[in-house]
Enzyme design. Structure first.
Site, PDB file in Angstrom:
ATOM      1  N   HIS A   3       0.789  -1.238   0.000  1.00 35.31           N
ATOM      2  CA  HIS A   3       0.000   0.000   0.000  1.00 35.31           C
ATOM      3  C   HIS A   3       0.817   1.283   0.000  1.00 35.31           C
ATOM      4  O   HIS A   3       0.277   2.363  -0.140  1.00 35.31           O
ATOM      5  CB  HIS A   3      -0.966   0.033   1.186  1.00 35.31           C
ATOM      6  CG  HIS A   3      -0.307   0.406   2.487  1.00 35.31           C
ATOM      7  ND1 HIS A   3       0.576  -0.416   3.103  1.00 35.31           N
ATOM      8  CD2 HIS A   3      -0.390   1.521   3.242  1.00 35.31           C
ATOM      9  CE1 HIS A   3       1.010   0.178   4.208  1.00 35.31           C
ATOM     10  NE2 HIS A   3       0.449   1.359   4.316  1.00 35.31           N
TER      11      HIS A   3
HETATM   12  N1  UDP Z   1      -4.132  -4.678   8.898  1.00 39.25           N
HETATM   13  C1  UDP Z   1      -5.415  -5.164   9.114  1.00 39.25           C
HETATM   14  N2  UDP Z   1      -6.119  -5.626   8.034  1.00 39.25           N
HETATM   15  C2  UDP Z   1      -5.609  -5.622   6.769  1.00 39.25           C
HETATM   16  C3  UDP Z   1      -4.299  -5.135   6.573  1.00 39.25           C
HETATM   17  C4  UDP Z   1      -3.591  -4.646   7.654  1.00 39.25           C
HETATM   18  O1  UDP Z   1      -5.903  -5.199  10.248  1.00 39.25           O
HETATM   19  O2  UDP Z   1      -6.303  -6.054   5.845  1.00 39.25           O
HETATM   20  C5  UDP Z   1      -3.381  -4.171  10.061  1.00 39.25           C
HETATM   21  C6  UDP Z   1      -2.019  -4.775  10.248  1.00 39.25           C
HETATM   22  O3  UDP Z   1      -2.102  -6.006  10.933  1.00 39.25           O
HETATM   23  C7  UDP Z   1      -1.315  -3.703  11.041  1.00 39.25           C
HETATM   24  C8  UDP Z   1      -1.886  -2.434  10.470  1.00 39.25           C
HETATM   25  O4  UDP Z   1      -3.114  -2.799   9.842  1.00 39.25           O
HETATM   26  O5  UDP Z   1      -1.650  -3.775  12.413  1.00 39.25           O
HETATM   27  C9  UDP Z   1      -0.930  -1.867   9.485  1.00 39.25           C
HETATM   28  O6  UDP Z   1      -1.510  -0.872   8.822  1.00 39.25           O
HETATM   29  P1  UDP Z   1      -0.973  -0.377   7.386  1.00 39.25           P
HETATM   30  O7  UDP Z   1      -0.178  -1.435   6.756  1.00 39.25           O
HETATM   31  O8  UDP Z   1      -2.175   0.146   6.674  1.00 39.25           O
HETATM   32  O9  UDP Z   1      -0.098   0.887   7.769  1.00 39.25           O
HETATM   33  P2  UDP Z   1       1.416   1.077   8.223  1.00 39.25           P
HETATM   34  O10 UDP Z   1       1.664   0.205   9.402  1.00 39.25           O
HETATM   35  O11 UDP Z   1       2.278   0.770   7.050  1.00 39.25           O
HETATM   36  O12 UDP Z   1       1.486   2.525   8.597  1.00 39.25           O
END
Ligand code: UDP
Length: 354
Positions: A205
């Site tokens: 993403h």
């Molecule tokens: N996550 C979730 N469902 C999904 C994809 C990700 O609950 O379908 C959770 C994942 O386990 C983690 C968080 O969302 O706890 C991560 O978010 P994301 O990857 O959107 O953002 P980043 O951490 O890169 O800022």
């Protein structure tokens, strides 16, 4: 006053809101900026994790960075003026983070940044800009790791009028707290007919991957090829889904809609390994004893790489495939404590109480 807006912020706030609720002296007001708004990108997290319903929802989404941040700044400022909080709590590195920090600081309200001090050293990333500016105007810098503390010191933060506190990582608190519950309540493994240990979970993403055609094609081709050997399951972020749909690129792995946290925790803990550009997922892979092949050029979670739990491969197709193949049958090394063993929100709350 807690300000959240994006999926990872709900997951982080879940830990701290639960801790705050234990203390009668603390009263929490929650603002949801609306950055993520779908049922499966927002509401499900509040429901499953029993995060208090936001007192305010600004419904700001689908705009350019400038318009989004500007509208959030205006909306948050009004609420701060009305509610007069003692302290504003912001999380991570999104537009909601910088808007909340800036609105509060200019009204002379104390700002506390959860997940302070993280750096990718890549100023092309919107998240890196948000992190650095937010840290600079925060009064309490809650750092998840030693690396984060050291980053701030190297930038001269110990000369500024702020407190740098190593607290551990609230994401580990959340993961540990809900792991048993998710095992009991999630049926995703059966629903998708997955064999435990016999599939790879992947997410894509980050703008640097979704908005760059070459990078996205390399990643998709690599996942297509890995899927010939072992099933690849991808809960696809809405933004990535739209881009893939428009480009018409062929995908042969298993695509599902984004899932709630309980399903996600099950998908992680039953997987063979993780391929991802997510910040949160890199840590959760480690917490549940899975390797992470990180499809980025850098990571903020450098301790995972130094200890050989995480492998940075960028978007080089061959490297994604060969690293994944090498790790599939490799036993995960013994875990050391990197993120505080679930005590971060307690540590943060103690500072708030003081
Ligand atoms: N996550 C979730 N469902 C999904 C994809 C990700 O609950 O379908 C959770 C994942 O386990 C983690 C968080 O969302 O706890 C991560 O978010 P994301 O990857 O959107 O953002 P980043 O951490 O890169 O800022």
């Amino acid at each position: 006053m807690t300000i959240v807006g994006a999926r990872p912020q709900f997951i982080k706030a879940a830990a701290l809101s639960r801790e705050i609720a234990k203390h009668a002296q603390l009263n929490e007001i929650i603002i949801h900026t609306g950055q993520h708004f779908d049922e499966n990108m927002s509401e499900i997290f509040f429901r499953e994790m029993e995060i208090p319903k936001p007192n305010y929802n600004l419904n700001i989404n689908g705009l350019s960075h400038g318009a989004m941040t500007g509208q959030m700044l205006e909306g948050i400022e009004k609420i701060i003026v009305d509610e007069k909080p003692d302290i504003v709590l912001i999380y991570g590195d999104t537009n909601s983070t910088i808007a909340g920090a800036l609105a509060a600081k200019k009204l002379h309200i104390k700002v506390a940044h959860v997940e302070a001090g993280l750096r990718s050293f890549n100023m092309q990333m919107p998240e890196e800009i948000n992190r650095i500016l937010t840290d600079r105007i925060s009064d309490y810098l809650f750092c998840p790791t030693d690396t984060a503390v050291n980053n701030l010191k190297k930038e001269g933060f110990d000369q500024f009028d702020c407190e740098i506190i190593k607290t551990g990582d609230v994401m580990e608190d959340t993961a540990l707290f809900y792991s048993k519950k998710s095992e009991e309540l999630s049926d995703i493994i059966d629903k998708l007919k997955l064999n435990k240990g016999d599939y790879i979970l992947a997410t894509i993403h980050r703008a640097e991957n979704t908005d760059n055609e070459d990078n996205l094609n390399n990643i998709i081709e690599a996942l297509n090829q890995v899927n010939n050997q072992i099933q690849v399951v991808v809960p696809l972020h809405p933004r990535t889904k739209n881009i893939i749909k428009q480009s018409g690129v062929k995908v042969n792995f298993t695509v599902i809609d984004p899932v709630g946290y309980f399903d996600m925790i099950q998908l992680i803990s039953c997987s063979n390994l993780i391929i991802s550009d997510s910040g949160g997922l890199q840590k959760e892979a480690f917490i549940f004893g899975k390797y992470c092949v990180t499809i980025r050029e850098q990571t903020e979670w450098i301790e995972l790489v130094q200890n050989h739990y995480n492998f940075i491969v960028g978007t080089n197709k061959e490297l994604i495939i060969s690293t994944t193949q090498k790790l599939i049958d490799t036993i995960f090394p013994e875990k050391i404590d990197l993120y505080g063993n679930g005590k971060a929100s307690n540590n943060i709350c103690n500072v708030l109480l003081k």
